[in-house]
Design a protein around this motif. Structure first.
Motif, PDB file in Angstrom:
ATOM      1  N   ASP A  78       8.919   2.116  -4.066  1.00 14.10           N
ATOM      2  CA  ASP A  78       8.169   3.316  -3.461  1.00 14.10           C
ATOM      3  C   ASP A  78       8.554   3.603  -2.114  1.00 14.10           C
ATOM      4  O   ASP A  78       8.813   2.704  -1.238  1.00 14.10           O
ATOM      5  N   PRO A  79       8.605   4.826  -1.736  1.00  7.02           N
ATOM      6  CA  PRO A  79       8.991   4.948  -0.156  1.00  7.02           C
ATOM      7  C   PRO A  79       7.607   4.728   0.606  1.00  7.02           C
ATOM      8  O   PRO A  79       6.638   5.294   0.543  1.00  7.02           O
ATOM      9  N   GLY A  94       8.644  -4.264  -4.363  1.00  6.95           N
ATOM     10  CA  GLY A  94       7.413  -4.970  -4.643  1.00  6.95           C
ATOM     11  C   GLY A  94       6.100  -3.997  -4.957  1.00  6.95           C
ATOM     12  O   GLY A  94       6.484  -2.670  -4.894  1.00  6.95           O
ATOM     13  N   GLY A  95       5.144  -4.530  -5.329  1.00 11.59           N
ATOM     14  CA  GLY A  95       4.061  -3.524  -5.563  1.00 11.59           C
ATOM     15  C   GLY A  95       2.818  -4.084  -5.283  1.00 11.59           C
ATOM     16  O   GLY A  95       2.761  -4.959  -4.339  1.00 11.59           O
ATOM     17  N   THR A 108       1.735   0.969  -7.403  1.00 11.19           N
ATOM     18  CA  THR A 108       2.369   1.227  -6.263  1.00 11.19           C
ATOM     19  C   THR A 108       1.717   2.102  -5.379  1.00 11.19           C
ATOM     20  O   THR A 108       0.782   2.606  -5.715  1.00 11.19           O
ATOM     21  N   ALA A 109       2.026   2.269  -4.127  1.00  7.03           N
ATOM     22  CA  ALA A 109       1.667   2.980  -3.130  1.00  7.03           C
ATOM     23  C   ALA A 109       1.646   4.388  -3.640  1.00  7.03           C
ATOM     24  O   ALA A 109       2.728   4.765  -4.213  1.00  7.03           O
ATOM     25  N   ASP A 110       0.939   5.438  -3.189  1.00  8.89           N
ATOM     26  CA  ASP A 110       1.103   6.858  -3.381  1.00  8.89           C
ATOM     27  C   ASP A 110       2.189   7.415  -3.000  1.00  8.89           C
ATOM     28  O   ASP A 110       2.519   7.113  -1.651  1.00  8.89           O
ATOM     29  N   PRO A 111       3.347   7.851  -3.666  1.00  9.42           N
ATOM     30  CA  PRO A 111       4.706   8.328  -2.952  1.00  9.42           C
ATOM     31  C   PRO A 111       4.592   9.334  -2.277  1.00  9.42           C
ATOM     32  O   PRO A 111       5.333   9.664  -1.286  1.00  9.42           O
ATOM     33  N   HIS A 115      -0.418   5.949   0.917  1.00  7.67           N
ATOM     34  CA  HIS A 115      -1.813   5.009   0.810  1.00  7.67           C
ATOM     35  C   HIS A 115      -1.712   4.047  -0.272  1.00  7.67           C
ATOM     36  O   HIS A 115      -1.236   4.191  -1.577  1.00  7.67           O
ATOM     37  N   ARG A 116      -2.326   2.732  -0.046  1.00 14.18           N
ATOM     38  CA  ARG A 116      -2.420   1.827  -0.967  1.00 14.18           C
ATOM     39  C   ARG A 116      -3.228   2.372  -2.031  1.00 14.18           C
ATOM     40  O   ARG A 116      -4.106   2.857  -1.836  1.00 14.18           O
ATOM     41  N   PRO A 117      -3.062   1.523  -3.225  1.00 10.08           N
ATOM     42  CA  PRO A 117      -3.883   1.929  -4.468  1.00 10.08           C
ATOM     43  C   PRO A 117      -4.848   1.163  -4.220  1.00 10.08           C
ATOM     44  O   PRO A 117      -5.102   0.159  -3.643  1.00 10.08           O
TER      45      PRO A 117
END
Length: 138
Positions: A78-79, A94-95, A108-111, A115-117
């Motif tokens: 993810d970016p 990674g996630g 994954t983080a919000d693209p 923000h972290r999930p």
């Protein structure tokens, strides 16, 4: 024929991932109290399937759980949004995983925002899991 049993970790990951949608539906359909009671039961350690059954919730993890991606699947790229610091987006390998290691959920983080999930069961941020390291944190 009964559906195959769903492992506790898989069911807990499914619950965590879908709890925001369940909350919205429960609010509209009038079973929010039963959902909140099941959430408390699960947070206290009750198995997801048992809490769903005991509280009479109209959801079935055995019908809804999908298989996890194969190990080594790189879907967790993810970016990272560093635009406000003048740094272009950087792919991050990674996630994120369960902060308590109680389930197998990966996210994954919000693209858009980076923000972290969130873990819906514990109402906390999920933690970074590095690829190739079993359960590693950063």
């Amino acid at each position: 024929m009964a559906p195959p049993p769903v492992s506790g970790r898989t069911a807990r990951a499914w619950w965590c991932e879908n709890l925001p949608a369940f909350t919205e539906i429960a609010e509209q359909a009038g079973w929010r109290g039963a959902l909140d009671a099941a959430v408390a039961d699960i947070a206290a350690g009750t198995a997801v399937a048992e809490a769903i059954r005991d509280r009479g919730l109209p959801v079935d993890p055995a019908e809804a759980v999908t298989p996890r991606p194969a190990p080594g699947d790189r879907h967790g790229i993810d970016p990272s949004d560093l635009d406000r610091f003048g740094v272009p987006a950087v792919p991050v390998r990674g996630g994120y995983g369960c902060p308590t290691r109680a389930c197998d959920r990966r996210a994954t983080a919000d693209p858009r925002t980076g923000h972290r999930p969130r873990c819906a069961i514990g109402d906390t941020d999920m933690v970074r899991r590095l690829p190739g390291l079993r359960g590693g944190r950063s």
